[in-house]
Scaffold this motif. Structure first.
Motif, PDB file in Angstrom:
ATOM      1  N   THR A 116     -10.454  -3.257  -0.021  1.00 51.18           N
ATOM      2  CA  THR A 116      -9.629  -3.811  -1.097  1.00 51.18           C
ATOM      3  C   THR A 116      -8.965  -2.699  -1.896  1.00 51.18           C
ATOM      4  O   THR A 116      -7.766  -2.766  -2.188  1.00 51.18           O
ATOM      5  CB  THR A 116     -10.490  -4.688  -2.029  1.00 51.18           C
ATOM      6  OG1 THR A 116     -11.071  -5.743  -1.259  1.00 51.18           O
ATOM      7  CG2 THR A 116      -9.662  -5.275  -3.148  1.00 51.18           C
ATOM      8  N   ILE A 117      -9.723  -1.685  -2.265  1.00 48.38           N
ATOM      9  CA  ILE A 117      -9.151  -0.556  -3.013  1.00 48.38           C
ATOM     10  C   ILE A 117      -8.071   0.123  -2.190  1.00 48.38           C
ATOM     11  O   ILE A 117      -6.991   0.442  -2.689  1.00 48.38           O
ATOM     12  CB  ILE A 117     -10.251   0.442  -3.409  1.00 48.38           C
ATOM     13  CG1 ILE A 117     -11.150  -0.170  -4.473  1.00 48.38           C
ATOM     14  CG2 ILE A 117      -9.653   1.753  -3.910  1.00 48.38           C
ATOM     15  CD1 ILE A 117     -12.357   0.674  -4.804  1.00 48.38           C
ATOM     16  N   SER A 118      -8.355   0.320  -0.930  1.00 45.68           N
ATOM     17  CA  SER A 118      -7.427   1.028  -0.062  1.00 45.68           C
ATOM     18  C   SER A 118      -6.146   0.229   0.181  1.00 45.68           C
ATOM     19  O   SER A 118      -5.044   0.755   0.068  1.00 45.68           O
ATOM     20  CB  SER A 118      -8.123   1.330   1.257  1.00 45.68           C
ATOM     21  OG  SER A 118      -7.452   2.290   1.965  1.00 45.68           O
ATOM     22  N   ASN A 119      -6.295  -1.062   0.506  1.00 48.19           N
ATOM     23  CA  ASN A 119      -5.139  -1.873   0.900  1.00 48.19           C
ATOM     24  C   ASN A 119      -4.371  -2.471  -0.265  1.00 48.19           C
ATOM     25  O   ASN A 119      -3.165  -2.723  -0.128  1.00 48.19           O
ATOM     26  CB  ASN A 119      -5.586  -3.007   1.829  1.00 48.19           C
ATOM     27  CG  ASN A 119      -6.088  -2.488   3.152  1.00 48.19           C
ATOM     28  OD1 ASN A 119      -5.780  -1.376   3.560  1.00 48.19           O
ATOM     29  ND2 ASN A 119      -6.883  -3.294   3.831  1.00 48.19           N
ATOM     30  N   GLU A 120      -5.040  -2.727  -1.388  1.00 43.44           N
ATOM     31  CA  GLU A 120      -4.362  -3.412  -2.476  1.00 43.44           C
ATOM     32  C   GLU A 120      -4.002  -2.509  -3.655  1.00 43.44           C
ATOM     33  O   GLU A 120      -3.247  -2.927  -4.523  1.00 43.44           O
ATOM     34  CB  GLU A 120      -5.219  -4.578  -2.965  1.00 43.44           C
ATOM     35  CG  GLU A 120      -5.352  -5.656  -1.912  1.00 43.44           C
ATOM     36  CD  GLU A 120      -6.157  -6.854  -2.397  1.00 43.44           C
ATOM     37  OE1 GLU A 120      -6.352  -6.978  -3.628  1.00 43.44           O
ATOM     38  OE2 GLU A 120      -6.587  -7.639  -1.544  1.00 43.44           O
ATOM     39  N   ILE A 121      -4.544  -1.315  -3.687  1.00 45.13           N
ATOM     40  CA  ILE A 121      -4.221  -0.413  -4.797  1.00 45.13           C
ATOM     41  C   ILE A 121      -3.540   0.858  -4.278  1.00 45.13           C
ATOM     42  O   ILE A 121      -2.425   1.178  -4.668  1.00 45.13           O
ATOM     43  CB  ILE A 121      -5.480  -0.053  -5.611  1.00 45.13           C
ATOM     44  CG1 ILE A 121      -6.049  -1.318  -6.256  1.00 45.13           C
ATOM     45  CG2 ILE A 121      -5.157   0.991  -6.670  1.00 45.13           C
ATOM     46  CD1 ILE A 121      -7.369  -1.123  -6.945  1.00 45.13           C
ATOM     47  N   ARG A 122      -4.220   1.569  -3.401  1.00 46.30           N
ATOM     48  CA  ARG A 122      -3.718   2.889  -2.993  1.00 46.30           C
ATOM     49  C   ARG A 122      -2.525   2.817  -2.045  1.00 46.30           C
ATOM     50  O   ARG A 122      -1.557   3.567  -2.214  1.00 46.30           O
ATOM     51  CB  ARG A 122      -4.846   3.698  -2.345  1.00 46.30           C
ATOM     52  CG  ARG A 122      -5.916   4.097  -3.333  1.00 46.30           C
ATOM     53  CD  ARG A 122      -6.971   4.933  -2.680  1.00 46.30           C
ATOM     54  NE  ARG A 122      -8.039   5.281  -3.613  1.00 46.30           N
ATOM     55  CZ  ARG A 122      -9.099   5.958  -3.272  1.00 46.30           C
ATOM     56  NH1 ARG A 122      -9.258   6.373  -2.035  1.00 46.30           N
ATOM     57  NH2 ARG A 122     -10.017   6.230  -4.171  1.00 46.30           N
ATOM     58  N   LEU A 123      -2.572   1.942  -1.053  1.00 46.66           N
ATOM     59  CA  LEU A 123      -1.470   1.860  -0.084  1.00 46.66           C
ATOM     60  C   LEU A 123      -0.166   1.403  -0.734  1.00 46.66           C
ATOM     61  O   LEU A 123       0.879   2.033  -0.515  1.00 46.66           O
ATOM     62  CB  LEU A 123      -1.856   0.966   1.098  1.00 46.66           C
ATOM     63  CG  LEU A 123      -0.830   0.888   2.222  1.00 46.66           C
ATOM     64  CD1 LEU A 123      -0.613   2.263   2.835  1.00 46.66           C
ATOM     65  CD2 LEU A 123      -1.297  -0.093   3.285  1.00 46.66           C
ATOM     66  N   PRO A 124      -0.156   0.329  -1.536  1.00 53.20           N
ATOM     67  CA  PRO A 124       1.105  -0.037  -2.188  1.00 53.20           C
ATOM     68  C   PRO A 124       1.653   1.061  -3.095  1.00 53.20           C
ATOM     69  O   PRO A 124       2.863   1.270  -3.162  1.00 53.20           O
ATOM     70  CB  PRO A 124       0.743  -1.287  -3.001  1.00 53.20           C
ATOM     71  CG  PRO A 124      -0.445  -1.849  -2.334  1.00 53.20           C
ATOM     72  CD  PRO A 124      -1.196  -0.669  -1.784  1.00 53.20           C
ATOM     73  N   ARG A 125       0.759   1.778  -3.790  1.00 54.27           N
ATOM     74  CA  ARG A 125       1.214   2.859  -4.654  1.00 54.27           C
ATOM     75  C   ARG A 125       1.849   3.988  -3.839  1.00 54.27           C
ATOM     76  O   ARG A 125       2.882   4.534  -4.211  1.00 54.27           O
ATOM     77  CB  ARG A 125       0.044   3.395  -5.471  1.00 54.27           C
ATOM     78  CG  ARG A 125       0.463   4.390  -6.507  1.00 54.27           C
ATOM     79  CD  ARG A 125      -0.672   4.948  -7.309  1.00 54.27           C
ATOM     80  NE  ARG A 125      -1.863   4.121  -7.291  1.00 54.27           N
ATOM     81  CZ  ARG A 125      -3.053   4.553  -7.636  1.00 54.27           C
ATOM     82  NH1 ARG A 125      -3.210   5.804  -8.014  1.00 54.27           N
ATOM     83  NH2 ARG A 125      -4.095   3.766  -7.603  1.00 54.27           N
ATOM     84  N   ALA A 126       1.239   4.318  -2.721  1.00 53.73           N
ATOM     85  CA  ALA A 126       1.782   5.386  -1.872  1.00 53.73           C
ATOM     86  C   ALA A 126       3.116   4.971  -1.266  1.00 53.73           C
ATOM     87  O   ALA A 126       4.065   5.764  -1.225  1.00 53.73           O
ATOM     88  CB  ALA A 126       0.787   5.745  -0.777  1.00 53.73           C
ATOM     89  N   LEU A 127       3.210   3.732  -0.797  1.00 50.96           N
ATOM     90  CA  LEU A 127       4.467   3.255  -0.213  1.00 50.96           C
ATOM     91  C   LEU A 127       5.562   3.146  -1.270  1.00 50.96           C
ATOM     92  O   LEU A 127       6.730   3.444  -0.991  1.00 50.96           O
ATOM     93  CB  LEU A 127       4.258   1.915   0.486  1.00 50.96           C
ATOM     94  CG  LEU A 127       3.361   1.970   1.721  1.00 50.96           C
ATOM     95  CD1 LEU A 127       3.180   0.583   2.310  1.00 50.96           C
ATOM     96  CD2 LEU A 127       3.910   2.930   2.757  1.00 50.96           C
TER      97      LEU A 127
END
Length: 144
Positions: free
Chosen positions: A56-67
């Motif tokens: 959840t942290i990886s897919n819903e917080i970090r990935l959208p921020r990086a993209l």
């Protein structure tokens, strides 16, 4: 410093390293590596968390921020290229046509005039805080 003359050929390694078929894939790989690193590593160690929480942290917080960071960077690059093309000047910058000064003036006006206008609003209201919508909107309008 020795300068290359027009009749002297460029060394092979320099010509190979600056060719677009080498540079563009290398930059794409570096971009993908940067996105992966920003998703994988952060202030919280994901390996110590349960799998579902880490996902959840990886897919819903970090990935959208990086993209989002990648998209914003691409947008800024395109804006710079368009500005240079319109001005027909490879060294064109936003301050040449007054974008920077206009945005700064409008932001200063918002900071000086609007605290008295928003003083009656609750502390958590979006218009009350400087990080709300008023300051960026004022700077954007001033940049136009």
């Amino acid at each position: 410093m020795l300068m290359d003359s027009p009749d002297r050929p460029t060394p092979g390694l320099v010509r190979w390293c600056t060719h677009p078929t080498v540079v563009i894939p290398a930059l794409v790989v570096l971009l993908a590596l940067g996105v992966w690193l920003s998703v994988r590593f952060g202030t919280e160690n994901l390996s110590a968390l349960p799998d579902q929480v880490a996902r959840t942290i990886s897919n819903e917080i970090r990935l959208p921020r990086a993209l989002c960071a990648v998209i914003v960077g691409l947008d800024l690059a395109v804006a710079g290229v368009l500005l240079q093309a319109v001005m027909r000047n490879p060294l064109a910058a936003p301050n040449i046509i007054g974008v920077t000064a206009g945005a700064g003036l409008a932001a200063t006006i918002v900071l000086v005039l609007l605290p008295s206008v928003t003083a009656t609003l609750p502390d958590d209201h979006i218009l009350r805080t400087n990080s709300g919508i008023i300051l960026p909107a004022g700077a954007f309008i001033g940049a136009l």
